[in-house]
Design an enzyme around this catalytic site. Sequence first.
Site, PDB file in Angstrom:
ATOM      1  N   LYS A 211       0.657  -1.603   0.037  1.00 40.73           N
ATOM      2  CA  LYS A 211       0.454  -0.388  -0.400  1.00 40.73           C
ATOM      3  C   LYS A 211       0.932   1.153   0.028  1.00 40.73           C
ATOM      4  O   LYS A 211       1.491   1.342   1.039  1.00 40.73           O
ATOM      5  CB  LYS A 211      -0.872  -0.143   1.325  1.00 40.73           C
ATOM      6  CG  LYS A 211      -2.144   0.999   1.111  1.00 40.73           C
ATOM      7  CD  LYS A 211      -2.841   0.733   2.047  1.00 40.73           C
ATOM      8  CE  LYS A 211      -4.100   2.503   1.233  1.00 40.73           C
ATOM      9  NZ  LYS A 211      -3.282   3.079   1.558  1.00 40.73           N
ATOM     10  N   ARG A 231      -6.781  11.621  -7.891  1.00 43.08           N
ATOM     11  CA  ARG A 231      -8.467  10.103  -7.353  1.00 43.08           C
ATOM     12  C   ARG A 231      -9.813  11.034  -7.436  1.00 43.08           C
ATOM     13  O   ARG A 231     -10.459  10.304  -7.493  1.00 43.08           O
ATOM     14  CB  ARG A 231      -7.568   9.540  -5.895  1.00 43.08           C
ATOM     15  CG  ARG A 231      -9.102   8.982  -5.241  1.00 43.08           C
ATOM     16  CD  ARG A 231      -8.706   8.942  -4.009  1.00 43.08           C
ATOM     17  NE  ARG A 231      -9.578   8.356  -3.258  1.00 43.08           N
ATOM     18  CZ  ARG A 231      -9.590   7.736  -2.337  1.00 43.08           C
ATOM     19  NH1 ARG A 231      -8.599   7.345  -1.745  1.00 43.08           N
ATOM     20  NH2 ARG A 231     -10.389   7.291  -1.264  1.00 43.08           N
ATOM     21  N   GLU A 260      -0.164   4.500  -8.113  1.00 48.06           N
ATOM     22  CA  GLU A 260       0.081   5.538  -7.254  1.00 48.06           C
ATOM     23  C   GLU A 260       1.263   5.563  -7.582  1.00 48.06           C
ATOM     24  O   GLU A 260       2.573   5.206  -7.821  1.00 48.06           O
ATOM     25  CB  GLU A 260       0.595   4.539  -6.244  1.00 48.06           C
ATOM     26  CG  GLU A 260       0.074   5.591  -5.336  1.00 48.06           C
ATOM     27  CD  GLU A 260      -1.105   6.196  -4.101  1.00 48.06           C
ATOM     28  OE1 GLU A 260      -1.649   6.478  -3.411  1.00 48.06           O
ATOM     29  OE2 GLU A 260      -1.767   4.275  -4.772  1.00 48.06           O
TER      30      GLU A 260
END
Length: 518
Positions: A211, A231, A260
């Site tokens: 993550k 996002r 990301e």
Amino acid sequence: MLLLTLAEASPAVAGTRSRLTKRSILADVVRQTGPDEIAIVVTYLAGGLRQRRTGIGGASMAALPAAAAEPTLSVIEVDAAFEQLAGITGAGSVALRGRALAELFGRATAPEQQFLRGLVFEDLRQGALEALVQDAMAAAFTVPLKAVQRAAMLLGSTANAAQTLATGGLSALEAVGLQVGVAVQPMLAAPAPTPAAAVTKSGLPAIVDAKLDGIRVQVHKLGDQVNLYTRSLDDITDRLPEVVEATLALKLHSVVLDGEVVALRADERPESFQIIASRTASKLDVDAGRARTPLRLFAFDLLHVDGVDLLDEPLRVRAQRMQQLLPAELMVPRTVATTEDEVAQIFVEMVQRGFEGVVVKDLDAGYAAGRRDSGWIKLKPRHTFDLAVIAAEWGYGRRTGWLSNLHLAARDAESGDLVMLGKTFKGLTDQILTWQTEQFLARETRRTTGTVYVDPPLVVEIAIDGIQHSTRYPGGIALRFARVLRYREDKSPEQVDTLESVRNLGAQMSPSQEGQQG
């Protein structure tokens, strides 16, 4: 449609806990809406404005005119007024914006003024989230909810889906497909407290991804054209030249990736979110920023490749295609786990490597864009502290009548004073809200508009995901994702954790864990 229709519907929605009743109220409003105004109405019902930035702050709202006696404002006029406000810049803009705002509020009745304030500050607290508005749209037009959800995801917003539905009906809604260059709403991960809980939702075997605590990006490539979206679907292509270059190097005509963007230190540990965010916050000095903080893309999903949409394919298929098509340096650190113990071990390893945690993913799940789905489960370390509640703010919407938002403080070990370092209203059940309101009022020492201060304080156990350096609170830090676990009636205010112990958490945490305040 008059704005009053929405202003009256909002408290009615806030006043019921029944999802079916909320949906019915919202559906009635949608049925009254014309095609030329439905995108505005749907956006307002979900609690926001269509304009991303208006330049309106708290000071602008301090001295507004008295409410109008009769309703005359239409939703189209309100949208036009906010569009005008968003366009006011340059010298004298504060005064111009103030006059325009006063003109708008001067035409609004009291319920409409309250509704407008809620829209401006995204603080309606009526429980009408976007998912509920989509449900109401499906009921109003008598179409399948999944068709509404899918179109909203592919068109980037519920408002766009509403416009398509109102003008073209179900056939137009179902004809919507993924378009390379048009951002889709990202899939979100649901939280779990432990590896065991995550595995219960994801099943085994499962993909376990690191993550990352960076900038979520959606990468669109069509020929030589690349677009990068955040996002929130903002286009930041011109701020990430190295990501554009890495995308152009792919030997693919068209591709849509989810991933990301992070910066890595010399030891390959991720930089803090603050450093990454400051690099992408401005269009200015991109070259200097790139030299100072080079960024890397780590992709974790593939939505489209060379004319083929993969949204509905299971993750195992999407993951396999990614591995075949992308160079290893563009792939998120990823492992396939076959046991709960493996998931737990990978979680520990990723945290030790400086990542924020892991995301456990169901191999059979499609890409549930725009929703928190059990296909993705996030695991992050949890830190807890016993803190003092020194004040609380009155709630809004469903929490009207309860003291809700807690002012949290730790003790300064040197002075002995309680020092505020954050607020939270999360984790409070109706039972706790009722109990704490009684307790706070019994301990009230003074109050200001909206806030009750108490002495002696209550002690509460708070879970946080990390801390953020901040000048907003006297302690110089702010709590990240703070939520109430329980009140500690067995502890006195003298026993709360010290400010130093909270600060030390930041020094002990990996850079990625000191990320963006939520």
